[in-house]
Scaffold this active site. Sequence first.
Site, PDB file in Angstrom:
ATOM      1  N   HIS A  50      48.693  50.551  45.400  1.00 23.28           N
ATOM      2  CA  HIS A  50      47.396  51.191  45.267  1.00 23.28           C
ATOM      3  C   HIS A  50      47.729  52.643  45.090  1.00 23.28           C
ATOM      4  O   HIS A  50      48.397  53.246  45.929  1.00 23.28           O
ATOM      5  CB  HIS A  50      46.542  51.068  46.695  1.00 23.28           C
ATOM      6  CG  HIS A  50      45.908  49.548  46.836  1.00 23.28           C
ATOM      7  ND1 HIS A  50      46.718  48.539  46.824  1.00 23.28           N
ATOM      8  CD2 HIS A  50      44.494  49.456  47.231  1.00 23.28           C
ATOM      9  CE1 HIS A  50      45.933  47.684  46.877  1.00 23.28           C
ATOM     10  NE2 HIS A  50      44.745  47.941  47.143  1.00 23.28           N
TER      11      HIS A  50
ATOM     12  N   HIS B 165      43.413  41.577  42.137  1.00 24.34           N
ATOM     13  CA  HIS B 165      43.083  42.893  43.229  1.00 24.34           C
ATOM     14  C   HIS B 165      42.463  42.244  44.338  1.00 24.34           C
ATOM     15  O   HIS B 165      40.939  42.496  44.069  1.00 24.34           O
ATOM     16  CB  HIS B 165      42.728  44.182  42.719  1.00 24.34           C
ATOM     17  CG  HIS B 165      42.693  45.122  43.401  1.00 24.34           C
ATOM     18  ND1 HIS B 165      42.953  46.462  43.259  1.00 24.34           N
ATOM     19  CD2 HIS B 165      42.768  45.065  44.929  1.00 24.34           C
ATOM     20  CE1 HIS B 165      42.866  47.208  44.202  1.00 24.34           C
ATOM     21  NE2 HIS B 165      42.653  46.536  45.420  1.00 24.34           N
TER      22      HIS B 165
ATOM     23  N   GLU C 290      43.106  55.947  44.324  1.00 23.62           N
ATOM     24  CA  GLU C 290      41.662  55.569  44.789  1.00 23.62           C
ATOM     25  C   GLU C 290      40.977  56.597  45.476  1.00 23.62           C
ATOM     26  O   GLU C 290      40.002  57.348  44.718  1.00 23.62           O
ATOM     27  CB  GLU C 290      41.890  54.392  45.674  1.00 23.62           C
ATOM     28  CG  GLU C 290      40.430  53.768  46.203  1.00 23.62           C
ATOM     29  CD  GLU C 290      40.917  52.576  47.230  1.00 23.62           C
ATOM     30  OE1 GLU C 290      41.938  52.541  47.781  1.00 23.62           O
ATOM     31  OE2 GLU C 290      39.703  51.862  47.624  1.00 23.62           O
TER      32      GLU C 290
ATOM     33  N   ASP D 176      38.509  43.238  45.253  1.00 23.00           N
ATOM     34  CA  ASP D 176      39.026  44.002  46.414  1.00 23.00           C
ATOM     35  C   ASP D 176      38.806  43.320  47.647  1.00 23.00           C
ATOM     36  O   ASP D 176      39.872  42.471  48.086  1.00 23.00           O
ATOM     37  CB  ASP D 176      38.697  45.628  46.352  1.00 23.00           C
ATOM     38  CG  ASP D 176      39.463  46.431  47.023  1.00 23.00           C
ATOM     39  OD1 ASP D 176      40.692  46.143  47.056  1.00 23.00           O
ATOM     40  OD2 ASP D 176      39.341  47.835  47.020  1.00 23.00           O
ATOM     41  N   ASP D 177      37.669  43.561  48.192  1.00 21.43           N
ATOM     42  CA  ASP D 177      37.321  43.023  49.550  1.00 21.43           C
ATOM     43  C   ASP D 177      35.863  42.677  49.500  1.00 21.43           C
ATOM     44  O   ASP D 177      34.948  43.111  49.942  1.00 21.43           O
ATOM     45  CB  ASP D 177      37.651  44.148  50.786  1.00 21.43           C
ATOM     46  CG  ASP D 177      38.696  44.729  50.558  1.00 21.43           C
ATOM     47  OD1 ASP D 177      39.623  44.134  51.139  1.00 21.43           O
ATOM     48  OD2 ASP D 177      38.968  46.046  50.149  1.00 21.43           O
TER      49      ASP D 177
ATOM     50  N   HIS E  92      42.257  41.086  48.263  1.00 20.40           N
ATOM     51  CA  HIS E  92      42.955  41.147  49.909  1.00 20.40           C
ATOM     52  C   HIS E  92      42.469  40.073  50.522  1.00 20.40           C
ATOM     53  O   HIS E  92      41.036  39.963  50.763  1.00 20.40           O
ATOM     54  CB  HIS E  92      42.639  42.672  50.510  1.00 20.40           C
ATOM     55  CG  HIS E  92      42.983  43.767  49.854  1.00 20.40           C
ATOM     56  ND1 HIS E  92      44.417  44.407  50.071  1.00 20.40           N
ATOM     57  CD2 HIS E  92      42.566  44.662  48.793  1.00 20.40           C
ATOM     58  CE1 HIS E  92      44.375  45.314  49.216  1.00 20.40           C
ATOM     59  NE2 HIS E  92      43.273  45.507  48.616  1.00 20.40           N
TER      60      HIS E  92
END
Length: 340
Positions: free
Chosen positions: A199, A19, A202, A280-281, A21
């Site tokens: 997603h 996961h 969340e 994630d980021d 990005h």
Amino acid sequence: MKSLDLQKTIQGIPKAELHLHLEGSFEPELMFEMAKRNNIALDYDSIDSLKKAYQFNNLQEFLDIYYTGAQVLIHEQDFYDLTWAYLTKVHSQNVVHVEVFFDPQTHTDRGIEFDVIIKGIYKALEKGKVELNISYKLIMSYLRHLSEAAAFETLESSIPFKELIDGVGLDSSEKGNPPSKFVKVFEASANHGYKLVAHAGEEGPADYIWEALDLLKVIRIDHGNRCLDDEALVQRLVEKKIPLTLCPLSNLELKVIQKMEDHPLVEMLSKGILATIHSDDPAYFGGYMNENYYETAKALNLNKEQLMQLAINAFEASWLSSEVKEKHISAVKNYFNSLS
Ligand code: HPA
Ligand code: ZN
């Protein structure tokens, strides 16, 4: 475990990241360098002032900054450099397999051609496979704040490159944009041979996770924190072995949880959910894989068995073949057995 031992233990675990990005791995230093070479003015006059803006109260506040940062990406070389920087970083953290997202619409809506984006990403991923021994899958994400018709256009643009893309996902502003909005485009994506993830849960409710499973037919849920609100949903996730790709530092930074000690990971593992840890980021949330493992392990007092389970779960949840999964899982077990 003492904190130094814990860091060393985590560093040594062979890891899979499922996961991530790519646009969220855009470090401020690289963003400034690229802005300069592309003659783009940033809203911030220094790397420090940009970093200071990374304070979010919710998902939308993050997305606003994340989409602004992505505007610096123009040329194939930019997408290549972004991807390569991510791969070299996670290579240093003993990540051996990645399944990464990119958001084509963030770029095509600014006039960047689909082929420019995907060629840059693909060339870096291939180089990573050869030079860093990192295997990969690539996932194209539809932006859920846009229409289903726009997602269909993206699907069409992707078809000439479909051999390079393994799956489709669904990201961006969750609340008010339920999975049910994208039923047809997910069905069409599956017909083109793409694997499906989304997603869900969340910020949005457990119902969105049901929709992702029952309407979109996804095989993995990104985040999924809110599943614990619904016992029947938990049972479904356990029975069908649907993985949840959790991102603890993201959850903390976006106020999905108030403190790391509140993270639902241990409860999920104890219920038998195939939970995994990812970043994630990472450029926005203060850490890559090791930092996510470390902060979670520290706050939740994870023991070696739980760390091993998490590492195994990520390979289990991956799209690697069963033979390759087994090879990685054995490596994880051997690693933990070798620890004194
Ligand atoms: N949620 C939704 N969309 C996103 C995220 C996220 O955590 N990161 C990048 N796009
Ligand atoms: Zn995400």
